[in-house]
Scaffold this active site. Structure first.
Site, mmCIF file in Angstrom:
data_model
loop_
_atom_site.group_PDB
_atom_site.id
_atom_site.type_symbol
_atom_site.label_atom_id
_atom_site.label_comp_id
_atom_site.label_asym_id
_atom_site.label_seq_id
_atom_site.Cartn_x
_atom_site.Cartn_y
_atom_site.Cartn_z
ATOM 1 N N ASN A 10 0.791 -1.336 -0.050
ATOM 2 C CA ASN A 10 0.068 -0.130 0.122
ATOM 3 C C ASN A 10 0.804 1.281 -0.163
ATOM 4 O O ASN A 10 1.653 1.666 0.755
ATOM 5 C CB ASN A 10 -0.797 0.050 1.317
ATOM 6 C CG ASN A 10 -1.769 1.129 1.247
ATOM 7 O OD1 ASN A 10 -1.417 2.006 1.152
ATOM 8 N ND2 ASN A 10 -3.050 0.997 1.780
ATOM 9 N N HIS A 13 1.167 6.171 1.875
ATOM 10 C CA HIS A 13 1.863 7.083 2.534
ATOM 11 C C HIS A 13 3.017 7.907 2.205
ATOM 12 O O HIS A 13 3.662 8.787 2.405
ATOM 13 C CB HIS A 13 2.258 6.662 4.153
ATOM 14 C CG HIS A 13 0.811 6.341 4.793
ATOM 15 N ND1 HIS A 13 0.138 7.134 5.020
ATOM 16 C CD2 HIS A 13 0.344 5.029 5.091
ATOM 17 C CE1 HIS A 13 -1.024 6.759 5.622
ATOM 18 N NE2 HIS A 13 -0.815 5.304 5.690
ATOM 19 N N HIS A 46 -5.516 3.674 -1.760
ATOM 20 C CA HIS A 46 -6.884 3.871 -1.259
ATOM 21 C C HIS A 46 -7.102 5.308 -1.531
ATOM 22 O O HIS A 46 -6.430 6.339 -1.223
ATOM 23 C CB HIS A 46 -6.787 3.840 0.501
ATOM 24 C CG HIS A 46 -8.017 3.965 1.027
ATOM 25 N ND1 HIS A 46 -8.088 3.871 2.375
ATOM 26 C CD2 HIS A 46 -9.292 4.568 0.521
ATOM 27 C CE1 HIS A 46 -9.469 4.170 2.537
ATOM 28 N NE2 HIS A 46 -10.214 4.549 1.905
ATOM 29 N N ARG A 48 -9.306 8.036 -0.933
ATOM 30 C CA ARG A 48 -10.229 8.639 0.151
ATOM 31 C C ARG A 48 -11.138 9.643 -0.283
ATOM 32 O O ARG A 48 -10.721 10.541 -1.365
ATOM 33 C CB ARG A 48 -9.442 9.053 1.354
ATOM 34 C CG ARG A 48 -8.948 7.808 1.945
ATOM 35 C CD ARG A 48 -8.289 8.348 3.344
ATOM 36 N NE ARG A 48 -9.263 8.499 4.412
ATOM 37 C CZ ARG A 48 -9.598 7.694 5.295
ATOM 38 N NH1 ARG A 48 -9.064 6.481 5.652
ATOM 39 N NH2 ARG A 48 -10.552 7.783 6.122
ATOM 40 N N ARG A 52 -6.913 12.675 0.836
ATOM 41 C CA ARG A 52 -5.954 13.295 1.722
ATOM 42 C C ARG A 52 -4.537 12.561 1.359
ATOM 43 O O ARG A 52 -3.506 13.283 1.837
ATOM 44 C CB ARG A 52 -6.245 12.857 3.350
ATOM 45 C CG ARG A 52 -6.075 11.466 3.516
ATOM 46 C CD ARG A 52 -6.227 11.302 4.824
ATOM 47 N NE ARG A 52 -7.504 11.408 5.348
ATOM 48 C CZ ARG A 52 -7.994 10.738 6.661
ATOM 49 N NH1 ARG A 52 -7.364 10.135 7.365
ATOM 50 N NH2 ARG A 52 -9.361 10.961 7.041
ATOM 51 N N GLU A 73 -8.875 0.583 -3.289
ATOM 52 C CA GLU A 73 -9.481 0.459 -2.140
ATOM 53 C C GLU A 73 -10.431 1.930 -2.127
ATOM 54 O O GLU A 73 -9.874 2.936 -2.306
ATOM 55 C CB GLU A 73 -8.590 0.662 -0.756
ATOM 56 C CG GLU A 73 -8.401 -0.357 0.050
ATOM 57 C CD GLU A 73 -7.679 0.013 1.222
ATOM 58 O OE1 GLU A 73 -6.527 -0.510 1.300
ATOM 59 O OE2 GLU A 73 -8.176 0.679 2.129
ATOM 60 N N THR A 104 -8.367 3.661 8.376
ATOM 61 C CA THR A 104 -9.662 2.627 8.317
ATOM 62 C C THR A 104 -9.883 1.891 9.872
ATOM 63 O O THR A 104 -8.883 0.957 10.104
ATOM 64 C CB THR A 104 -9.798 1.554 7.339
ATOM 65 O OG1 THR A 104 -9.162 2.262 6.054
ATOM 66 C CG2 THR A 104 -11.089 0.889 7.086
ATOM 67 N N GLU A 154 -11.230 -9.311 2.967
ATOM 68 C CA GLU A 154 -9.900 -9.031 3.510
ATOM 69 C C GLU A 154 -9.950 -8.820 5.033
ATOM 70 O O GLU A 154 -10.931 -7.897 5.558
ATOM 71 C CB GLU A 154 -9.409 -7.680 2.896
ATOM 72 C CG GLU A 154 -7.907 -7.339 3.411
ATOM 73 C CD GLU A 154 -7.269 -6.233 2.914
ATOM 74 O OE1 GLU A 154 -7.142 -5.879 1.711
ATOM 75 O OE2 GLU A 154 -6.444 -5.359 3.763
ATOM 76 N N HIS A 194 -3.779 -4.805 7.859
ATOM 77 C CA HIS A 194 -3.842 -3.620 8.830
ATOM 78 C C HIS A 194 -2.928 -3.640 9.941
ATOM 79 O O HIS A 194 -2.941 -4.799 10.737
ATOM 80 C CB HIS A 194 -5.300 -3.357 9.174
ATOM 81 C CG HIS A 194 -5.477 -1.891 9.408
ATOM 82 N ND1 HIS A 194 -5.144 -1.105 10.499
ATOM 83 C CD2 HIS A 194 -5.869 -0.827 8.471
ATOM 84 C CE1 HIS A 194 -5.234 0.044 10.560
ATOM 85 N NE2 HIS A 194 -5.927 0.233 9.268
#
Ligand code: PXP
Length: 245
Positions: A10, A13, A46, A48, A52, A73, A104, A154, A194
């Protein structure tokens, strides 16, 4: 040797860092391509609602360039569903989303929105997109995912990762092990993720029915430390060279 296990990286970040400065770098698409070269089996982004970190154009660019697969996602909203249909990732992972959350926080309550999720799975399946539902390790949610026709779940490993004691961690691990077995017996592909770090990954990776682990925050954080000495050396070399010429 058991069944193979796959790593989805992922890269959200990397985009968090870029957005913090409003610059063009670091580019999450570049990071995704590097992750693929290093052996990642897939890339998660992801998108969002508040944009962000990942932006629409990151997903669009990477979808064209991926050498593995894109797992997009999103929350189940008309805007995100339309975007996914346009971009055509291999997988779409449906997550619950609250604007104020840092990440999440919990799994999707599939039981409460079975009609909506059934329609979504049909729409994506007709577009040859695989739907994955991000759920807590809970038999009721797994059974609801099966009724909705979702091919993939998941399992949320956040409570395991955040456990405050060995006993709590063991209990959470047992829930994930049982949920992964039940979901696989129901014919679902079982992913998990996660809060996974190098120090808590192995008991989860050892679960034989888990197909893929999706990891972001800890892996990107770790990458900073793997790379910092080379970055410092490069910068210092350039500075010293400038004084020598
Ligand atoms: N899987 C899902 C569905 C997520 O929402 C996230 C966080 O964006 C992850 C995996 C990765 O979690 P982490 O960043 O803690 O590794």
């Amino acid at each position: 040797m058991g069944e193979p296990i796959f790593l989805g990286v992922n890269v959200d970040h990397i985009a968090t860092l870029r957005q913090a400065r409003g610059t063009r770098y670091p580019d999450p698409v570049h990071a995704a391509l590097e992750a693929e070269r290093a052996g990642a089996d897939g890339i998660t982004m992801h998108l969002r609602e508040d944009r962000r970190h990942i932006q629409d154009c990151d997903v669009e660019r990477f979808a064209e360039m991926t050498q593995t697969k894109l797992n997009l996602e999103v929350a189940s909203t008309p805007e995100m569903i339309a975007f996914a249909l346009k971009v055509q990732p291999r997988d779409v992972c449906i997550v619950p989303e609250k604007r104020e959350e840092l990440t999440t926080e919990g799994g999707l309550n599939v039981l409460a929105i079975e009609n909506e999720i059934t329609a979504l799975c049909e729409t994506f399946s007709a577009a040859k997109i695989q739907t994955s539902l991000f759920i807590d390790p809970d038999y009721k949610q797994i059974d609801a995912a099966v009724r909705c026709g979702a091919p993939v779940v998941e399992i949320h490993t956040g409570r395991y990762a955040d456990a405050h004691s060995t006993e709590e961690r063991e209990n959470e691990l047992a829930l994930i092990q049982a949920a992964a077995k039940h979901a696989a017996e129901c014919g679902l592909v079982v992913n998990a993720g996660h809060g996974l770090h190098t120090h808590n990954i192995q008991p989860i990776a050892a679960i034989p029915t888990i197909h893929e682990l999706n990891i972001g925050h800890a892996l990107i954080s770790d990458a900073t430390f793997s790379g910092i000495s080379m970055s410092v050396q490069n910068m210092k070399r350039l500075m010293i060279e400038a004084r020598q010429s």
